[in-house]
Scaffold this active site. Structure first.
Site, mmCIF file in Angstrom:
data_model
loop_
_atom_site.group_PDB
_atom_site.id
_atom_site.type_symbol
_atom_site.label_atom_id
_atom_site.label_comp_id
_atom_site.label_asym_id
_atom_site.label_seq_id
_atom_site.Cartn_x
_atom_site.Cartn_y
_atom_site.Cartn_z
ATOM 1 N N LYS A 149 49.738 30.232 -8.569
ATOM 2 C CA LYS A 149 49.817 31.371 -7.679
ATOM 3 C C LYS A 149 48.608 32.261 -7.906
ATOM 4 O O LYS A 149 48.013 32.156 -8.974
ATOM 5 C CB LYS A 149 51.124 32.127 -7.895
ATOM 6 C CG LYS A 149 51.177 32.869 -9.244
ATOM 7 C CD LYS A 149 52.356 33.762 -9.334
ATOM 8 C CE LYS A 149 52.060 35.174 -8.962
ATOM 9 N NZ LYS A 149 51.302 35.949 -9.976
ATOM 10 N N HIS A 179 55.518 30.330 -13.022
ATOM 11 C CA HIS A 179 55.879 30.102 -14.426
ATOM 12 C C HIS A 179 57.229 30.708 -14.800
ATOM 13 O O HIS A 179 57.824 30.330 -15.806
ATOM 14 C CB HIS A 179 54.751 30.544 -15.373
ATOM 15 C CG HIS A 179 54.651 32.017 -15.592
ATOM 16 N ND1 HIS A 179 54.044 32.865 -14.714
ATOM 17 C CD2 HIS A 179 55.080 32.802 -16.602
ATOM 18 C CE1 HIS A 179 54.107 34.094 -15.171
ATOM 19 N NE2 HIS A 179 54.734 34.094 -16.325
ATOM 20 N N LYS A 183 60.773 29.508 -17.656
ATOM 21 C CA LYS A 183 61.322 30.296 -18.777
ATOM 22 C C LYS A 183 62.726 29.781 -19.104
ATOM 23 O O LYS A 183 63.514 29.515 -18.207
ATOM 24 C CB LYS A 183 61.346 31.783 -18.414
ATOM 25 C CG LYS A 183 59.938 32.387 -18.354
ATOM 26 C CD LYS A 183 59.981 33.885 -18.161
ATOM 27 C CE LYS A 183 58.606 34.444 -17.877
ATOM 28 N NZ LYS A 183 57.841 34.851 -19.043
ATOM 29 N N GLU A 217 56.698 45.651 -17.264
ATOM 30 C CA GLU A 217 55.603 45.351 -18.192
ATOM 31 C C GLU A 217 55.027 46.658 -18.722
ATOM 32 O O GLU A 217 55.032 47.664 -18.008
ATOM 33 C CB GLU A 217 54.497 44.591 -17.460
ATOM 34 C CG GLU A 217 54.939 43.271 -16.893
ATOM 35 C CD GLU A 217 53.763 42.528 -16.276
ATOM 36 O OE1 GLU A 217 53.153 41.724 -16.981
ATOM 37 O OE2 GLU A 217 53.452 42.794 -15.111
ATOM 38 N N HIS A 241 57.879 35.594 -8.438
ATOM 39 C CA HIS A 241 58.785 35.602 -9.591
ATOM 40 C C HIS A 241 60.159 36.233 -9.277
ATOM 41 O O HIS A 241 61.196 35.648 -9.553
ATOM 42 C CB HIS A 241 58.170 36.365 -10.763
ATOM 43 C CG HIS A 241 56.818 35.866 -11.185
ATOM 44 N ND1 HIS A 241 56.457 34.545 -11.113
ATOM 45 C CD2 HIS A 241 55.730 36.507 -11.694
ATOM 46 C CE1 HIS A 241 55.207 34.407 -11.558
ATOM 47 N NE2 HIS A 241 54.753 35.584 -11.904
ATOM 48 N N LYS A 340 53.914 47.811 -13.636
ATOM 49 C CA LYS A 340 53.033 47.824 -14.810
ATOM 50 C C LYS A 340 53.093 49.217 -15.415
ATOM 51 O O LYS A 340 53.398 50.188 -14.733
ATOM 52 C CB LYS A 340 51.610 47.497 -14.403
ATOM 53 C CG LYS A 340 51.510 46.121 -13.747
ATOM 54 C CD LYS A 340 50.355 45.320 -14.262
ATOM 55 C CE LYS A 340 50.258 43.950 -13.633
ATOM 56 N NZ LYS A 340 50.751 42.871 -14.458
HETATM 57 C C1 BG6 Z 1 51.788 36.843 -13.529
HETATM 58 C C2 BG6 Z 1 51.239 38.086 -12.873
HETATM 59 O O1 BG6 Z 1 52.182 35.921 -12.569
HETATM 60 O O2 BG6 Z 1 52.895 37.190 -14.336
HETATM 61 C C3 BG6 Z 1 50.849 39.120 -13.922
HETATM 62 O O3 BG6 Z 1 50.101 37.739 -12.100
HETATM 63 C C4 BG6 Z 1 52.002 39.390 -14.856
HETATM 64 O O4 BG6 Z 1 50.419 40.338 -13.296
HETATM 65 C C5 BG6 Z 1 52.595 38.090 -15.393
HETATM 66 O O5 BG6 Z 1 51.524 40.195 -15.917
HETATM 67 C C6 BG6 Z 1 53.871 38.352 -16.163
HETATM 68 O O6 BG6 Z 1 54.274 37.165 -16.789
HETATM 69 P P1 BG6 Z 1 55.169 37.198 -18.112
HETATM 70 O O7 BG6 Z 1 55.490 35.775 -18.385
HETATM 71 O O8 BG6 Z 1 54.334 37.854 -19.163
HETATM 72 O O9 BG6 Z 1 56.370 38.028 -17.762
#
Ligand code: BG6
Length: 491
Positions: A149, A179, A183, A217, A241, A340
């Site tokens: 992505k 991704h 998880k 985050e 996501h 964020k």
């Molecule tokens: C990514 C985003 O797909 O996922 C990022 O582009 C984000 O902005 C990240 O920080 C978060 O992934 P995880 O696995 O750390 O929650």
């Protein structure tokens, strides 16, 4: 150690963008773990491709540094040496014709061997790479292509990328990665829902009051200002996501774990999402942008200072009230929130059940909270079921909310593998279950586009929030208007 995994036959994996952040921070450490656990066998080839002129030794030094960073102390030299024997580097500018014939010759295409091309590059070069792979005869029987992505920035551009990739590779060869689907807790949602008889009878509007999905985050935009400012939180996180998580919560039981059985059900959920557009975006959506504040114990600049673009209106926070128009979920809001520079890094799904219909306890018993099932994706992966209990001892029957608490780390005593470990091995084994099919990606954009258009049309700037807080106050109002609150993990 993770749980034992079966070995895969030797294969080739080419990472375009082999010196980039994704390769260094995620893909190579994931491959190292799969090698260290014995799943990847000697004889496999892991080939980093990028524009930089690097010797094999230079690349090995970078890989070693990346693994040392990811692993800390736990990097046995003999295992590392064995892993580095699989790793090589090939300098190639994917945008130019030069060097492709040599690359094709070095690959020695073998139609009996699985070969994965991982496009860990910026999306503008997905298409030239796919075309050159085809022109140079590198698309044979067991070839798979992995597309990271973002797949486009709206429905139209996503369809253009899908069309172009589709001209070179069949849909069964195309693995679109999200991704979050790799998880452990996300996969556990499927195990929890369909491996237990307990939840499914209650999994509907008759028993569930609402669902919350939070992906918070603490980090800012880091080194990705260029990409992020052109995307924003809705495109970066919600379209993929958060919607994938929503699909797994809301989908009907698939008939089996067959890839298309699950993906068909997820697609139905995406298509049942009620539109958020100009008519209701003001009530159902909140976009925010952080200003200077504090995060991870230190002062941090605001988004506009961080990206050095004072006029930017890109959102770093989104809260939405989504609803599904189907029998199972009619009237059950799904509140989604991501941002964020929030106070803590936490991703969780909270299912709040309906209140009891009648209380037999007097006022002295205290308030009776509805049951909640909390699936924590990160950190401390686990499941909590909040129940009402009697407070121990004499002194009248008083009730208190207590959680049945299962931490995966404690319950299984194994390391939780990174999502990429699972997903990379699924590509090698040719299992697309945890990858997004073309129609899913496009259905998700078809829902996200009108939200983006409504924001654009309103011409309002995102609401400001202080870094280190839970987003703009409008996000609290979004849920409190409905007489509900964002979940807090406290008794
Ligand atoms: C990514 C985003 O797909 O996922 C990022 O582009 C984000 O902005 C990240 O920080 C978060 O992934 P995880 O696995 O750390 O929650």
């Amino acid at each position: 150690m993770t749980a034992p995994a079966s070995q895969v036959d030797p294969f080739d994996l080419v990472i375009f963008g082999g010196t980039g952040d994704l390769a260094v921070r995620k893909l190579l450490p994931a491959l190292y773990h799969r090698y260290a656990d014995g799943q990847i066998q000697p004889g496999s080839r892991l080939i980093g491709v990028a524009r930089d002129t690097l010797s094999q030794a230079d690349y090995h030094t970078r890989v070693r540094a990346a693994l040392a960073k990811a692993q800390g102390e736990d990097l046995p030299e003999d295992v590392l040496q064995g892993f580095l024997k699989l790793v090589s580097y090939h300098a190639l500018d994917a945008r130019k014709d030069d060097g492709w014939s040599q690359f094709a010759a070095a690959m020695q295409p073998d139609s009996d061997r699985v070969c994965v091309f991982y496009l860990a590059t910026s999306p503008e070069i997905f298409i030239p790479i796919c075309e050159r792979l085809r022109e140079h005869g590198l698309n044979h029987g067991k070839v798979r292509v992995v597309v990271e992505k973002p797949i486009g920035r709206d429905l139209k551009s996503a369809a253009a990328i899908n069309d172009a990739v589709g001209r070179c590779f069949a849909e069964q060869q195309t693995f679109r990665i999200d991704h979050y689907l790799g998880k452990e807790t996300v996969q556990n949602l499927v195990a929890l829902r369909f491996g237990n008889a307990l939840f499914e009878p209650l999994w509907n509007a008759g028993h569930i009051d609402h669902v919350q999905i939070t992906v918070a985050e603490t980090i800012g935009v880091e080194w990705r200002a260029g990409f992020y400012d052109g995307a924003g939180a809705l495109r970066d996180m919600v379209q993929n996501h958060l919607l994938q998580l929503l699909c797994l919560v809301a989908m009907e039981p698939p008939a089996s774990l067959a890839p298309d059985a699950i993906r068909d059900e997820k697609l139905k959920v995406l298509r049942a999402l009620k539109p958020i557009n100009e008519s209701n975006a003001a009530q159902c959506s909140v976009r925010g942008q952080y200003r200077a504040g504090a995060s991870n114990g230190g002062a941090v600049p605001g988004y506009l200072e961080e990206i050095a673009r004072p006029e930017s209106r890109t959102e770093t926070f989104v809260a939405l009230k989504a609803e599904l128009g189907n029998w199972r979920w009619a009237g059950v809001p799904f509140y989604l929130r991501t941002g964020k520079r929030l106070p803590e890094r936490v991703s969780e799904i909270v299912i709040t059940f309906r209140a009891i219909p009648h209380s037999i306890f007097g006022e002295h018993a205290g308030p009776i909270s509805p049951n909640k099932l909390v699936l924590r994706l990160q950190p401390d992966e686990g499941v909590k079921l909040w129940l009402m209990n009697k407070y121990p001892g004499p002194g009248g029957l008083r009730l208190r909310r207590v959680a049945l608490d299962m931490s995966f780390a404690e319950a299984f005593g194994v390391r939780n593998p990174d999502a990429y470990e699972r997903l990379l091995m699924d590509v090698v084994r040719g299992n697309p279950t945890l990858f997004m099919r073309r129609d899913e990606v496009e259905a998700a954009w078809a829902w996200a586009d009108p939200i983006l258009q409504a924001w654009e049309a309103s011409n309002e700037a995102p609401k400001s929030y202080t870094a280190g807080t839970w987003g703009p106050s409008a996000a609290v109002a979004l849920i409190e208007r409905d007489g509900r609150t964002w979940h807090e993990d406290a008794p």
